[in-house]
Scaffold this motif. Sequence first.
Motif, PDB file in Angstrom:
ATOM      1  N   LEU A  74     -85.194 -50.425   0.717  1.00 18.48           N
ATOM      2  CA  LEU A  74     -84.653 -49.082   0.527  1.00 18.48           C
ATOM      3  C   LEU A  74     -83.337 -48.883   1.265  1.00 18.48           C
ATOM      4  O   LEU A  74     -82.425 -48.232   0.764  1.00 18.48           O
ATOM      5  CB  LEU A  74     -85.642 -48.032   1.046  1.00 18.48           C
ATOM      6  N   PRO A  85     -80.461 -44.700   1.006  1.00 19.80           N
ATOM      7  CA  PRO A  85     -81.332 -44.983  -0.139  1.00 19.80           C
ATOM      8  C   PRO A  85     -81.064 -44.058  -1.317  1.00 19.80           C
ATOM      9  O   PRO A  85     -80.605 -42.917  -1.145  1.00 19.80           O
ATOM     10  CB  PRO A  85     -82.745 -44.783   0.415  1.00 19.80           C
ATOM     11  N   LEU A  86     -81.368 -44.545  -2.509  1.00 17.67           N
ATOM     12  CA  LEU A  86     -81.209 -43.726  -3.704  1.00 17.67           C
ATOM     13  C   LEU A  86     -82.200 -42.572  -3.698  1.00 17.67           C
ATOM     14  O   LEU A  86     -81.889 -41.474  -4.126  1.00 17.67           O
ATOM     15  CB  LEU A  86     -81.386 -44.575  -4.963  1.00 17.67           C
ATOM     16  N   ASP A  87     -83.416 -42.817  -3.194  1.00 17.78           N
ATOM     17  CA  ASP A  87     -84.451 -41.788  -3.115  1.00 17.78           C
ATOM     18  C   ASP A  87     -84.245 -40.970  -1.839  1.00 17.78           C
ATOM     19  O   ASP A  87     -84.719 -41.331  -0.772  1.00 17.78           O
ATOM     20  CB  ASP A  87     -85.839 -42.422  -3.129  1.00 17.78           C
ATOM     21  N   LEU A  88     -83.541 -39.865  -1.965  1.00 17.40           N
ATOM     22  CA  LEU A  88     -83.242 -39.047  -0.795  1.00 17.40           C
ATOM     23  C   LEU A  88     -84.367 -38.075  -0.452  1.00 17.40           C
ATOM     24  O   LEU A  88     -84.258 -37.333   0.526  1.00 17.40           O
ATOM     25  CB  LEU A  88     -81.920 -38.319  -0.990  1.00 17.40           C
ATOM     26  N   SER A  89     -85.461 -38.106  -1.196  1.00 11.85           N
ATOM     27  CA  SER A  89     -86.605 -37.264  -0.843  1.00 11.85           C
ATOM     28  C   SER A  89     -87.184 -37.687   0.508  1.00 11.85           C
ATOM     29  O   SER A  89     -87.906 -36.928   1.149  1.00 11.85           O
ATOM     30  CB  SER A  89     -87.682 -37.328  -1.926  1.00 11.85           C
ATOM     31  N   LEU A  90     -86.863 -38.902   0.957  1.00 14.98           N
ATOM     32  CA  LEU A  90     -87.290 -39.362   2.274  1.00 14.98           C
ATOM     33  C   LEU A  90     -86.570 -38.625   3.398  1.00 14.98           C
ATOM     34  O   LEU A  90     -86.990 -38.677   4.549  1.00 14.98           O
ATOM     35  CB  LEU A  90     -87.009 -40.865   2.416  1.00 14.98           C
ATOM     36  N   ASP A 122     -72.001 -43.332  -1.034  1.00 19.35           N
ATOM     37  CA  ASP A 122     -73.310 -42.992  -0.458  1.00 19.35           C
ATOM     38  C   ASP A 122     -73.241 -41.661   0.275  1.00 19.35           C
ATOM     39  O   ASP A 122     -74.134 -40.821   0.154  1.00 19.35           O
ATOM     40  CB  ASP A 122     -73.780 -44.075   0.525  1.00 19.35           C
ATOM     41  N   ARG A 125     -73.041 -38.682  -2.092  1.00 19.78           N
ATOM     42  CA  ARG A 125     -74.362 -38.431  -2.674  1.00 19.78           C
ATOM     43  C   ARG A 125     -75.265 -37.732  -1.662  1.00 19.78           C
ATOM     44  O   ARG A 125     -75.975 -36.779  -1.980  1.00 19.78           O
ATOM     45  CB  ARG A 125     -74.981 -39.762  -3.143  1.00 19.78           C
ATOM     46  N   PHE A 129     -76.903 -33.954  -1.829  1.00 12.51           N
ATOM     47  CA  PHE A 129     -78.338 -33.740  -1.624  1.00 12.51           C
ATOM     48  C   PHE A 129     -78.579 -32.654  -0.573  1.00 12.51           C
ATOM     49  O   PHE A 129     -79.392 -31.750  -0.771  1.00 12.51           O
ATOM     50  CB  PHE A 129     -79.020 -35.046  -1.207  1.00 12.51           C
ATOM     51  N   THR A 133     -80.375 -29.277  -1.578  1.00 11.18           N
ATOM     52  CA  THR A 133     -81.741 -29.176  -1.084  1.00 11.18           C
ATOM     53  C   THR A 133     -81.888 -28.170   0.050  1.00 11.18           C
ATOM     54  O   THR A 133     -82.854 -27.405   0.081  1.00 11.18           O
ATOM     55  CB  THR A 133     -82.241 -30.559  -0.607  1.00 11.18           C
TER      56      THR A 133
END
Length: 168
Positions: A74, A85-90, A122, A125, A129, A133
């Motif tokens: 990740l 990471p691409l999955d920024l929900s972390l 990065d 992005r 987010f 968010t």
Amino acid sequence: LGDGNLRYNGSGKSVFGRINHSIKQKDYILFKQKCLYNLTSEVKNYTAKIKNKEYNSLYFSFKSNIQLNPLYHLFYNKEGKKVIPLDLSLLTPRAIAFWFMDDGTASNPTIRIAACCFSKEDLERLCNFLKNTYGIEITIDKERKLYFKAKTKYIFKNLISPYIISSM
């Protein structure tokens, strides 16, 4: 995202790593190690000599563990360079607080996070987010430091303050 690194061991089957902090951040590194105690060694002293000057620091190591492999994939690209990471929900408020304690500074009126190891793409992005968010607006300077805009820095402070340890 902050202080620390992961890499594959010599066999290429599992990942290990290390987290370093200045001796001035002793309470913080002890806190981090306690959070991760089942994956790490004890905190140890380390003295580095750079240009005839000694720097005292503390570190702990991640034991080589196949369970760390997904985290490596990740947070590192194929060349072994750290990435966002691409999955920024972390990127939960707690995770953001740890990142700030690692790489951030707050000196009235400025709040910033050093993020120079990440690509501009990065970081853009990541900024999108955080804005979408949490309502946090950030500018990126030419050295890739993130500066929190005055109108949203209090949103940021309120978001992370429950997770900031007293010594930080």
